[in-house]
Scaffold this motif. Structure first.
Motif, PDB file in Angstrom:
ATOM      1  N   HIS A  70       0.836  -1.200   0.000  1.00  0.00           N
ATOM      2  CA  HIS A  70       0.000   0.000   0.000  1.00  0.00           C
ATOM      3  C   HIS A  70       0.873   1.253   0.000  1.00  0.00           C
ATOM      4  O   HIS A  70       1.843   1.357   0.759  1.00  0.00           O
ATOM      5  N   ASN A  71       0.538   2.221  -0.888  1.00  0.00           N
ATOM      6  CA  ASN A  71       1.219   3.514  -1.020  1.00  0.00           C
ATOM      7  C   ASN A  71       2.616   3.409  -1.630  1.00  0.00           C
ATOM      8  O   ASN A  71       3.388   4.385  -1.568  1.00  0.00           O
ATOM      9  N   MET A  72       2.972   2.296  -2.242  1.00  0.00           N
ATOM     10  CA  MET A  72       4.237   2.186  -2.956  1.00  0.00           C
ATOM     11  C   MET A  72       4.190   3.074  -4.205  1.00  0.00           C
ATOM     12  O   MET A  72       3.158   3.190  -4.857  1.00  0.00           O
ATOM     13  N   THR A  73       5.312   3.722  -4.561  1.00  0.00           N
ATOM     14  CA  THR A  73       5.364   4.691  -5.653  1.00  0.00           C
ATOM     15  C   THR A  73       5.777   4.034  -6.968  1.00  0.00           C
ATOM     16  O   THR A  73       6.702   3.192  -6.986  1.00  0.00           O
ATOM     17  N   PHE A  74       5.085   4.421  -8.076  1.00  0.00           N
ATOM     18  CA  PHE A  74       5.435   3.935  -9.417  1.00  0.00           C
ATOM     19  C   PHE A  74       5.343   5.101 -10.398  1.00  0.00           C
ATOM     20  O   PHE A  74       4.575   6.059 -10.196  1.00  0.00           O
ATOM     21  N   LEU A  75       6.112   4.997 -11.499  1.00  0.00           N
ATOM     22  CA  LEU A  75       6.090   5.992 -12.563  1.00  0.00           C
ATOM     23  C   LEU A  75       5.432   5.371 -13.799  1.00  0.00           C
ATOM     24  O   LEU A  75       5.653   4.192 -14.103  1.00  0.00           O
TER      25      LEU A  75
END
Length: 332
Positions: free
Chosen positions: A321-326
């Motif tokens: 949860h809330n992991m960042t991706f581009l």
């Protein structure tokens, strides 16, 4: 005095110039952000589990952070009252079932012999009472006995006749079988007992809290020995099958996206890349719109939420949860 006014005027000019500079810098930064890759966050649906019955926690089978599958036992509540109620319902069901089977099957051979024995005994008593009554009737007509004694004998005679009629009626009932009304009555009692047992069984099963879907346990609210009440959340966690990556996009860039498109997703802090599909687009509330500081010269923009889901079969690794991706371009 004039010197003071000059100083105030200079300060006002400095503040105005600083404000304009900050606005220009913010606008440039906003334009820069719009030109760079979109940054999104992994979102998982929250799951909360609460009991339907009150009681003390008997055991907790999971720990915080643990991954569980659908149907796994998480917690058991000790409710002695429900166990007693289930035993009572089970006994009532067994009795009602036996009565219904007896009504459907009719009388047994033993029942017939017992009823015949009662008829024979009633006939014997009736014969004796009838003979005594006849003798006493003649003696009463000849004024040889008192009226009180005659009435006593006649009462015994009528009682014996009534008992014989009742025994013969019972024998006829046994010979012809149980009436349909009695069978229906027994069946109704049986169905009512079954419903009561199912209700008690359901309440007993509610003691055990199980996972409704694959999920990761985030918090365990109560421990062994503590009191649980109906509706109080015992667990909170995330639905691991509801993984989606959320992006916010201004209206000016919405022409680059279409539901069903495939994009490439990249993790900025490791080498993970995988494909995702645009699943849903929805506008944010009005307060999230980008409103221009100069409405006469620039248009305001609505901000949209884009939800992407990993393409089935893609190796995404573990998504928290809330992991960042581009987000890369469509079709990449």
């Amino acid at each position: 005095m004039n010197r003071k006014k000059i100083i105030i005027a200079i300060l006002a000019v400095v503040i105005i110039v600083s404000g304009v500079s900050l606005a220009v810098m913010a606008g440039r930064q906003y334009e820069k952000d719009r030109e760079g890759p979109l940054e999104g966050k992994v979102k998982l649906e929250s799951v909360y589990l609460a009991p339907k019955v009150p009681g003390r926690i008997e055991s907790v089978a999971v720990r915080e952070g643990e991954q569980v599958d659908e149907g796994d036992t998480l917690l058991i509540i000790d409710v002695p009252e429900i166990e007693a109620r289930l035993d009572q319902a089970r006994g009532a069901l067994s009795s009602a079932r036996a009565q219904y089977q007896k009504a459907k099957s009719g009388a047994t051979e033993f029942d017939r012999r017992r009823v015949q024995a009662k008829v024979d005994a009633a006939e014997s008593q009736y014969s004796f009472a009838k003979a005594s009554y006849r003798r006493m009737e003649n003696m009463f007509n000849d004024s040889l006995i008192a009226a009180q004694e005659y009435d006593k004998i006649r009462s015994k005679y009528e009682s014996a006749r009534s008992q014989l009629e009742a025994a013969e009626a019972k024998k006829e009932d046994v010979d012809t079988g149980v009436r349909s009304e009695k069978i229906e009555m027994a069946r109704g009692d049986y169905e009512r007992a079954k419903a009561a047992f199912r209700e008690a069984e359901t309440a007993y099963d509610d003691r055990v809290i199980t996972a409704p879907k694959p999920m990761r346990i985030q918090s365990v609210m109560l421990q062994r020995g503590e009191l649980a009440t109906p509706g109080y959340n015992l667990f909170s966690g995330y639905d691991t099958e509801s993984t989606k990556i959320r992006f916010t996009v201004p209206e000016s860039k919405m022409n680059e996206f279409e539901v069903g498109q495939t994009h490439s997703m990249e993790a900025p802090f490791d080498s993970r890349t995988f494909r995702v599909t645009l699943d849903r687009i929805q506008p944010l509330p009005d307060y999230a719109s980008i409103t221009s500081m100069y409405p006469r010269h620039e248009l305001g923009e609505t901000v949209y939420e884009l939800y992407f889901r990993p393409v089935p079969g893609e190796s995404t690794g573990e998504l928290h949860h809330n992991m960042t991706f581009l987000l890369k371009g469509a079709g990449e």
